[in-house]
Write an enzyme that holds these catalytic residues in place. Structure first.
Site, PDB file in Angstrom:
ATOM      1  N   LYS A  17       7.095  84.263   4.332  1.00 25.79           N
ATOM      2  CA  LYS A  17       8.011  85.129   4.249  1.00 25.79           C
ATOM      3  C   LYS A  17       9.247  84.633   3.415  1.00 25.79           C
ATOM      4  CE  LYS A  17       7.254  88.444   8.273  1.00 25.79           C
ATOM      5  NZ  LYS A  17       6.567  89.316   7.328  1.00 25.79           N
ATOM      6  N   THR A  64       5.909  74.022   4.511  1.00 28.05           N
ATOM      7  CA  THR A  64       5.246  74.760   5.839  1.00 28.05           C
ATOM      8  C   THR A  64       3.874  74.011   6.263  1.00 28.05           C
ATOM      9  OG1 THR A  64       4.942  76.737   7.190  1.00 28.05           O
ATOM     10  CG2 THR A  64       4.397  76.750   4.856  1.00 28.05           C
ATOM     11  N   LYS A  68       4.368  69.427   6.991  1.00 28.35           N
ATOM     12  CA  LYS A  68       5.916  69.213   7.518  1.00 28.35           C
ATOM     13  C   LYS A  68       5.771  67.615   7.988  1.00 28.35           C
ATOM     14  CE  LYS A  68       7.621  73.598   9.014  1.00 28.35           C
ATOM     15  NZ  LYS A  68       8.433  74.126  10.302  1.00 28.35           N
ATOM     16  N   ASP A 104      15.136  73.693  10.844  1.00 24.27           N
ATOM     17  CA  ASP A 104      14.850  74.650  11.862  1.00 24.27           C
ATOM     18  C   ASP A 104      15.668  74.588  12.932  1.00 24.27           C
ATOM     19  OD1 ASP A 104      12.415  75.557  10.634  1.00 24.27           O
ATOM     20  OD2 ASP A 104      11.262  74.141  11.418  1.00 24.27           O
ATOM     21  N   ARG A 151       0.992  74.567  28.520  1.00 21.66           N
ATOM     22  CA  ARG A 151      -0.497  74.478  29.010  1.00 21.66           C
ATOM     23  C   ARG A 151      -0.864  73.089  29.385  1.00 21.66           C
ATOM     24  NH1 ARG A 151      -4.673  76.232  24.784  1.00 21.66           N
ATOM     25  NH2 ARG A 151      -3.657  74.797  23.289  1.00 21.66           N
ATOM     26  N   THR A 152      -0.257  71.999  28.602  1.00 19.74           N
ATOM     27  CA  THR A 152      -0.435  70.794  28.860  1.00 19.74           C
ATOM     28  C   THR A 152       1.087  69.876  29.098  1.00 19.74           C
ATOM     29  OG1 THR A 152      -1.824  70.779  26.912  1.00 19.74           O
ATOM     30  CG2 THR A 152      -1.741  68.707  27.809  1.00 19.74           C
ATOM     31  N   PRO A 153       1.197  69.953  30.596  1.00 15.47           N
ATOM     32  CA  PRO A 153       2.545  69.465  31.104  1.00 15.47           C
ATOM     33  C   PRO A 153       2.801  68.165  30.680  1.00 15.47           C
ATOM     34  CG  PRO A 153       1.565  70.516  32.808  1.00 15.47           C
ATOM     35  CD  PRO A 153       0.466  70.620  31.611  1.00 15.47           C
ATOM     36  N   LEU A 154       1.993  67.135  30.190  1.00 14.03           N
ATOM     37  CA  LEU A 154       2.093  65.821  30.004  1.00 14.03           C
ATOM     38  C   LEU A 154       2.854  65.563  28.496  1.00 14.03           C
ATOM     39  CD1 LEU A 154      -0.871  63.573  31.024  1.00 14.03           C
ATOM     40  CD2 LEU A 154       1.481  63.331  31.858  1.00 14.03           C
ATOM     41  N   LYS A 155       2.508  66.634  27.998  1.00 14.37           N
ATOM     42  CA  LYS A 155       2.860  66.707  26.402  1.00 14.37           C
ATOM     43  C   LYS A 155       4.435  67.035  26.662  1.00 14.37           C
ATOM     44  CE  LYS A 155       0.993  68.658  22.869  1.00 14.37           C
ATOM     45  NZ  LYS A 155      -0.120  69.903  21.960  1.00 14.37           N
ATOM     46  N   ILE A 212      10.732  82.717  19.498  1.00 15.71           N
ATOM     47  CA  ILE A 212      10.911  82.530  18.214  1.00 15.71           C
ATOM     48  C   ILE A 212       9.624  82.961  17.286  1.00 15.71           C
ATOM     49  CG2 ILE A 212      11.998  80.444  18.682  1.00 15.71           C
ATOM     50  CD1 ILE A 212       9.782  78.541  17.475  1.00 15.71           C
TER      51      ILE A 212
HETATM   52  P1  ATR Z   1       3.717  75.049  16.410  1.00 14.19           P
HETATM   53  O1  ATR Z   1       4.051  73.792  15.307  1.00 14.19           O
HETATM   54  O2  ATR Z   1       3.802  76.392  15.785  1.00 14.19           O
HETATM   55  O3  ATR Z   1       4.685  74.690  17.433  1.00 14.19           O
HETATM   56  P2  ATR Z   1       1.461  73.585  17.889  1.00 14.19           P
HETATM   57  O4  ATR Z   1       2.322  72.557  17.493  1.00 14.19           O
HETATM   58  O5  ATR Z   1       0.196  73.931  17.592  1.00 14.19           O
HETATM   59  O6  ATR Z   1       2.256  74.836  16.913  1.00 14.19           O
HETATM   60  O7  ATR Z   1       1.973  74.084  19.267  1.00 14.19           O
HETATM   61  C1  ATR Z   1       1.407  75.230  19.837  1.00 14.19           C
HETATM   62  C2  ATR Z   1       2.128  75.371  21.332  1.00 14.19           C
HETATM   63  O8  ATR Z   1       1.432  76.542  21.881  1.00 14.19           O
HETATM   64  C3  ATR Z   1       1.700  74.180  22.088  1.00 14.19           C
HETATM   65  O9  ATR Z   1       2.498  74.108  23.174  1.00 14.19           O
HETATM   66  C4  ATR Z   1       0.395  74.753  22.725  1.00 14.19           C
HETATM   67  O10 ATR Z   1      -0.027  74.088  24.134  1.00 14.19           O
HETATM   68  P3  ATR Z   1      -0.584  72.611  24.304  1.00 14.19           P
HETATM   69  O11 ATR Z   1       0.411  71.818  23.941  1.00 14.19           O
HETATM   70  O12 ATR Z   1      -0.927  72.625  25.633  1.00 14.19           O
HETATM   71  O13 ATR Z   1      -1.533  72.587  23.168  1.00 14.19           O
HETATM   72  C5  ATR Z   1       0.780  76.206  22.877  1.00 14.19           C
HETATM   73  N1  ATR Z   1      -0.645  77.105  23.026  1.00 14.19           N
HETATM   74  C6  ATR Z   1      -1.504  77.418  21.911  1.00 14.19           C
HETATM   75  N2  ATR Z   1      -2.308  78.156  22.317  1.00 14.19           N
HETATM   76  C7  ATR Z   1      -2.331  78.190  23.560  1.00 14.19           C
HETATM   77  C8  ATR Z   1      -3.405  78.964  24.395  1.00 14.19           C
HETATM   78  N3  ATR Z   1      -4.300  79.472  24.242  1.00 14.19           N
HETATM   79  N4  ATR Z   1      -2.736  78.835  25.899  1.00 14.19           N
HETATM   80  C9  ATR Z   1      -1.717  78.467  26.219  1.00 14.19           C
HETATM   81  N5  ATR Z   1      -0.926  77.434  25.321  1.00 14.19           N
HETATM   82  C10 ATR Z   1      -1.118  77.642  24.085  1.00 14.19           C
END
Ligand code: ATR
Length: 269
Positions: A17, A64, A68, A104, A151-155, A212
């Protein structure tokens, strides 16, 4: 001499956009310049920057997916973008050559600039690239504890530590704490992705819900927030905010934000 121009680079790029936004502002200000979208494949990135650096009409580019992070290998990084947010979204010319930056974080803050979030608890959903810019911004305004749901709390835990934020990382199924602001940075809720399913009940009546995601503009999260009577901010606000900062770097004039309502309509049309 060729017209001055800036562009957005990515692969794919048709969905961007940015051309609509920047052309809208160029038109409103009567600046005789172009803004275009250019597809650049990953193996062509080095050649792209070498070519544009030698083109005096080129004012810079927005960057983009998927460039990035890799853009930082080809452009000086005077603001230490790599060491902070870890990814650039804007490359522009300075008196010394090219420079990479990331608008950003400031774009994210622009719609909440009036709020005093100092010491206030915040919830952030997601731990990807977009979360990095948001957490960096939140660390700069000195928010209170951050509950990071992912989804991945460690991250999430790793990101809290990277940005020196107090708080905890929990799975998406965790019960929300009370918070002044909830931000979705994940791709959940985006067209074609699963919805973000949270119970917003623990949020107080004056909490703000900020998604966002901008496609669709009214995500399920924002609909639920509206039903609860909470104030909301949508993804177009951040999109336009980050673009405005890049526009000024490219064309040397502030974006004419007094036309925001009309711009939003154009973006939705
Ligand atoms: P961006 O650069 O737009 O932030 P990204 O780096 O791919 O995209 O991050 C996507 C985010 O959405 C992550 O937090 C991802 O969770 P993980 O860190 O566990 O991968 C989350 N996400 C994407 N698809 C998901 C799904 N189906 N269920 C839960 N979380 C999801």
């Amino acid at each position: 001499m060729t017209k001055p121009y800036a562009e957005v680079i990515g692969d794919p790029i048709a969905q961007s956009k940015s051309p609509l936004i920047h052309r809208f502002w160029l038109d409103r200000l009567g600046i005789d310049a172009d803004y275009r979208a250019t597809r650049v494949a990953p193996d062509a990135l080095a050649a792209y920057f070498a070519d544009r650096a030698a083109d005096p009409a080129w004012r810079g580019c927005n960057v983009t997916v998927p460039h990035k992070v890799d853009a930082l290998d080809h452009v000086p990084d005077p603001g230490n973008v790599r060491g902070s947010i870890g990814a650039a979204n804007t490359v522009f010319r300075t008196a010394d050559g090219l420079a990479a930056t990331n608008t950003d974080a400031a774009g994210f803050l622009s719609p909440i600039a009036e709020l005093d979030l100092t010491g206030k608890p915040v919830v952030v959903v997601g731990a990807g690239g977009a979360a990095r810019a948001v957490l960096f911004a939140l660390s700069k305004v000195g928010v209170g504890p951050v509950t990071l749901l992912n989804r991945t709390p460690l991250k999430g835990a790793a990101l809290l530590s990277t940005f020196g934020l107090k708080g905890q990382a929990l799975p998406l199924s965790a019960r929300l704490p009370s918070a002044a602001l909830l931000v979705n940075t994940s791709t959940l809720g985006m067209t074609g992705q699963p919805p973000l399913e949270l119970d917003l009940l623990p949020l107080p009546a004056d909490a703000i819900v900020y998604d966002i995601v901008y496609s669709p503009l009214e995500t399920g999260l924002l609909t639920q927030a509206h039903e609860r009577g909470l104030d909301t901010i949508d993804g177009l606000d951040m999109l336009v905010g980050q673009a405005a900062l890049a526009f000024e770097l490219f064309f040397g004039q502030p974006a004419p934000r007094e036309h925001d309502e009309e711009l939003r309509e154009a973006l939705l049309g």
